[in-house]
Design an enzyme around this catalytic site. Structure first.
Site, PDB file in Angstrom:
ATOM      1  N   ASN D  23       0.766  -0.970   0.452  1.00  0.00           N
ATOM      2  CA  ASN D  23       0.224  -0.095   0.105  1.00  0.00           C
ATOM      3  C   ASN D  23       0.651   0.942   0.370  1.00  0.00           C
ATOM      4  O   ASN D  23       1.974   1.648   0.777  1.00  0.00           O
ATOM      5  CB  ASN D  23      -1.314   0.092   1.097  1.00  0.00           C
ATOM      6  CG  ASN D  23      -1.744   1.343   1.453  1.00  0.00           C
ATOM      7  OD1 ASN D  23      -1.799   2.425   1.325  1.00  0.00           O
ATOM      8  ND2 ASN D  23      -3.334   0.746   0.898  1.00  0.00           N
ATOM      9  N   SER D  46      -4.459  -0.596  -3.055  1.00  0.00           N
ATOM     10  CA  SER D  46      -5.451   0.953  -2.893  1.00  0.00           C
ATOM     11  C   SER D  46      -6.320   0.525  -1.882  1.00  0.00           C
ATOM     12  O   SER D  46      -7.400   0.188  -2.642  1.00  0.00           O
ATOM     13  CB  SER D  46      -5.897   1.413  -4.705  1.00  0.00           C
ATOM     14  OG  SER D  46      -5.775   2.479  -4.152  1.00  0.00           O
ATOM     15  N   GLU D  47      -6.136   1.400  -1.466  1.00  0.00           N
ATOM     16  CA  GLU D  47      -7.998   1.479   0.135  1.00  0.00           C
ATOM     17  C   GLU D  47      -8.902   1.827   0.188  1.00  0.00           C
ATOM     18  O   GLU D  47     -10.238   1.452   0.529  1.00  0.00           O
ATOM     19  CB  GLU D  47      -7.374   1.930   1.920  1.00  0.00           C
ATOM     20  CG  GLU D  47      -7.342   3.511   1.553  1.00  0.00           C
ATOM     21  CD  GLU D  47      -5.672   3.646   1.069  1.00  0.00           C
ATOM     22  OE1 GLU D  47      -4.984   3.142   0.647  1.00  0.00           O
ATOM     23  OE2 GLU D  47      -5.365   4.881   2.003  1.00  0.00           O
ATOM     24  N   ASN D  48      -9.310   2.445  -1.180  1.00  0.00           N
ATOM     25  CA  ASN D  48     -10.372   2.055  -1.722  1.00  0.00           C
ATOM     26  C   ASN D  48     -11.370   1.301  -3.010  1.00  0.00           C
ATOM     27  O   ASN D  48     -12.215   1.569  -2.938  1.00  0.00           O
ATOM     28  CB  ASN D  48     -11.072   4.108  -2.467  1.00  0.00           C
ATOM     29  CG  ASN D  48     -10.149   3.771  -3.569  1.00  0.00           C
ATOM     30  OD1 ASN D  48      -8.578   3.508  -3.654  1.00  0.00           O
ATOM     31  ND2 ASN D  48      -9.933   4.463  -5.066  1.00  0.00           N
ATOM     32  N   SER D  88     -11.345  -3.839   1.665  1.00  0.00           N
ATOM     33  CA  SER D  88      -9.904  -3.410   1.508  1.00  0.00           C
ATOM     34  C   SER D  88      -9.869  -2.692   3.170  1.00  0.00           C
ATOM     35  O   SER D  88      -8.359  -3.616   3.290  1.00  0.00           O
ATOM     36  CB  SER D  88      -9.987  -1.739   0.895  1.00  0.00           C
ATOM     37  OG  SER D  88      -9.028  -1.688   1.162  1.00  0.00           O
TER      38      SER D  88
END
Lengths: 219, 231, 231, 219
Positions: D23, D46-48, D88
């Site tokens: 990340n 990607s944390e979204n 996520s």
């Protein structure tokens, strides 16, 4: 005359409102699906990960990867969805399923239910029953009024290990329709055709409330 | 591209040690890791703790591992349909921990998602509640339940790619996705293994990050417990 | 078949009352319920508590509702890129509750899934931990966090069917699925509304059980905050 | 000579091992992606809700529905997967992401990090930073060694509100590579080309451990 299983299933089907999501347990509850009128639109949930259970498949359509919670092969209706077990019980726990219909060994007059374990007999497990009874706002129990030994299954207190506390709203048996009263007690709502209130009283060990004339079921 | 393909089931389970804790996907016999179970039978590793919703039947699924006395303990929600299971349980050879199905699914999900404990209403007032913390929220009683994790998770998917992305089919999904995330080493067997890029990223059920090994399974029997057909 | 189709955004939000708690899907401006936001602007309902990862920009998304002073409180993880927001916050007109993004996602997920509280490590030792119960598991410290629910959830999907099943596209999925489950009434707007039976049951992201109303959206602007291209 | 941002990104890229999931935070960390060697196979999270971030798109390929956590338009690599925000952060919290690289305003000698809030300035929020630092086993901080005012950002204790405690493993700045020691203190591992250990010492307010000859970075 006491109802047979199909009679119980037919009477339960009358409780079903259009536009609702329903989880049907194994046994009599599964039969209910056959008697829901065509103009009542419901979606049946199977806790192993399916919304929109359809009929049993034809021989050619049997798919080992598509079963219900009773491990029977099924089909899907238009508008079905599939999901994993955590999502399925999220649905149940989160109160998204409108109605749960399941069997029971005993129900107490305050709505406790026992349906998973008999001491001294092999314990198979609770499956999803404890999640269902702890989560659902509207629970109907389908069962015989008395055990094979002739003992009432509607008790003051459950004698078997509990599945959930104060959760049953309604009971439909071979003899009667009964509501569980918030303050405790079974209120007699309907009698099976030809069964007297007296007979029901004699078959009910828990507190039975009989107010006025009790109509016969129309099946 | 990270390639996680191993040649076969035997290579995939090669380092599962004695007394390991395993998760095995499936509901009844639907979506079980048939090839991995066969490889464990060949390997003969014993003392296993198996976390699985059910315990198979006498001659299929985990039932085979019970028969060969490889299982020390089962953590399940329902273990019926298995005579050998019953015999071992009554004789004290086998330990069993019964967990409500939704609690089992959520504990496994919590294990994969780094949530050590959570509150659930299931089992309050029952023997499942013994020794557990109880708390009231909004007038309802809840039990505190802990996560479950495994040394190895054995999952079965319909399609998978070389980087470990998985798509399940029908109700064979069941416990597999949560178990994939809750295993320290997750082994996926698939009916169809495809190159990375062939699966629609938007349709993937288990992202490859959770899968350490993947192989093309073979000879799936997919036994049906209750073949019920329309009359 | 249960039909949940409503004619348009105005009909969908018709009964959202003053001071309601809303969830609005989206990450930045990606996957936000544009049509519902426009309908709320037209309706003019005020005193809203909005749970949304972000707060839009000055002239788009929730930023528009801030400008028209319809929002009393925001529960978000990041509220930058919005001058009107800053002005209202500093002047005391607007309340804001900042929640770590993963905790926000999980609290919403918990709300939909009937989990009143859970432990998470995020925020331990920070000001986010003030007043929260702390517990150690396996040598690591965790905070107890509560679920979040909403009176109405407004979500945006790519495709939907008449019974409310939804499929999202790309990273426009983000908070939408959890919010769909955590709303007492969930309103879904979709780019393409199809008859029940046209979506693959195996590819559905949000089962229809979570959705109470669905409508065909229109005129999607899909504004991009950082249009970044390859040189 | 102190490194520029690209120099820092290049040096961080050397820390990246093949077969890992990473990340990358906003700013310098995002640049790191450009300098990962071709033979090092990694997947960027990607944390979204995306695993497998690709390059920025061409003008024609821009898709408003496909962005990274910095809200920039991106593409997907072969083998990508999409998921929701709870999944996520389940990945992040569950320790499935092998390496997190993020920026910081301050790091303390016991590994605390402050990077979300400056008292007196508008608070924009922590986004996913608190989840990332509380969850990841391996955290590299990318930052300037000193603030614009010339103050050291490597401190005995953080002065700004904390994002997470005892979580940073390594710091790569314009001047140096430093490990955070389990017992506390910054161990100097490498010097930027032409930067002396003395200069680094003078720029580090927290405890600096210098043992033996400190090699220069090779970039």
């Amino acid at each position: 005359m006491a109802l047979d299983k199909i009679g119980i299933a037919k009477r339960i089907a009358q409780e079903i409102k259009t536009g609702t999501y329903i989880n049907l347990g194994i046994g009599i509850p599964t039969l209910v699906a056959n008697y829901i009128p065509e103009n009542i639109h419901v979606v049946l949930q199977s806790e192993n990960g399916l919304l929109g259970i359809g009929e049993f498949p034809t021989e050619e359509d049997v798919d080992a990867d598509l079963i219900n919670a009773g491990k029977q092969t099924v089909t899907m209706r238009a508008g079905s969805s599939l999901f994993h077990s955590a999502e399925s019980f999220g649905m149940i726990r989160g109160g998204h399923v409108d109605l749960t219909i399941l069997g029971a060994m005993e129900v107490s007059e305050n709505g406790d239910i026992a349906n998973w374990k008999i001491p001294g007999k092999m314990v198979k497990g609770m499956g999803g029953a404890m999640d269902l009874v702890a989560s659902a706002d509207n629970i109907i129990v389908a069962m015989q009024h008395k055990s094979r030994d002739g003992e009432s299954k509607l008790l003051k207190r459950c004698t078997l290990p509990i599945t959930g506390l104060k959760c049953v709203n309604k009971i439909i048996t071979d003899l009667a329709v009964l509501d569980v009263l918030p303050e405790g007690g079974f209120r007699l709502v309907e009698r099976a055709p030809g069964v007297t209130a007296e007979e029901i009283k004699n078959s009910t060990a828990g507190k039975l409330v009989i107010e006025g004339d009790i109509p016969e079921m129309k099946i | 591209m990270i390639d996680k393909v191993v040649e076969n089931a035997d290579k995939a389970v090669r380092d599962i040690p004695e007394n390991a804790t395993l998760m095995l996907g499936g509901f009844g016999l639907c979506g079980i890791p048939e090839n991995c179970i066969q490889a464990l039978l060949r390997k003969g590793v014993t003392g296993l703790t198996c976390i699985s919703n059910n315990a198979g039947v006498d001659d299929f699924g985990i039932g085979l591992m019970l028969k060969s006395r490889q299982v020390k303990k089962m953590i399940s929600s329902y273990v019926g349909e298995n005579e050998e299971f019953e015999r071992q349980l009554l004789s004290g050879e086998l330990e069993v921990d019964l967990v409500p199905q939704g609690t089992l699914a959520e504990r496994i999900r919590a294990g994969g998602a780094g949530i050590p404990a959570f509150y659930t209403p299931a089992g309050f007032g029952t023997e499942v509640a013994h020794g557990k913390e109880v708390r009231e929220y909004f007038g309802k009683m809840y039990l505190l339940e802990n996560w479950l994790k495994a040394d190895f998770s054995l999952v079965k998917a319909w399609k998978g790619d070389t980087t470990g992305n998985l798509i399940y089919k029908g109700t064979a999904r069941n416990f597999n996705p949560m178990m994939a995330a809750a295993g320290k080493i997750t082994i996926a067997e698939v009916e169809e293994l495809v190159p990375a890029g062939e699966l629609d990223p938007n349709a993937i059920h288990t992202p490859g990050i959770y899968v350490q090994r993947i192989f093309q399974g073979k000879n799936y029997e997919k036994r049906i417990e209750q073949r019920t057909v329309k009359k």
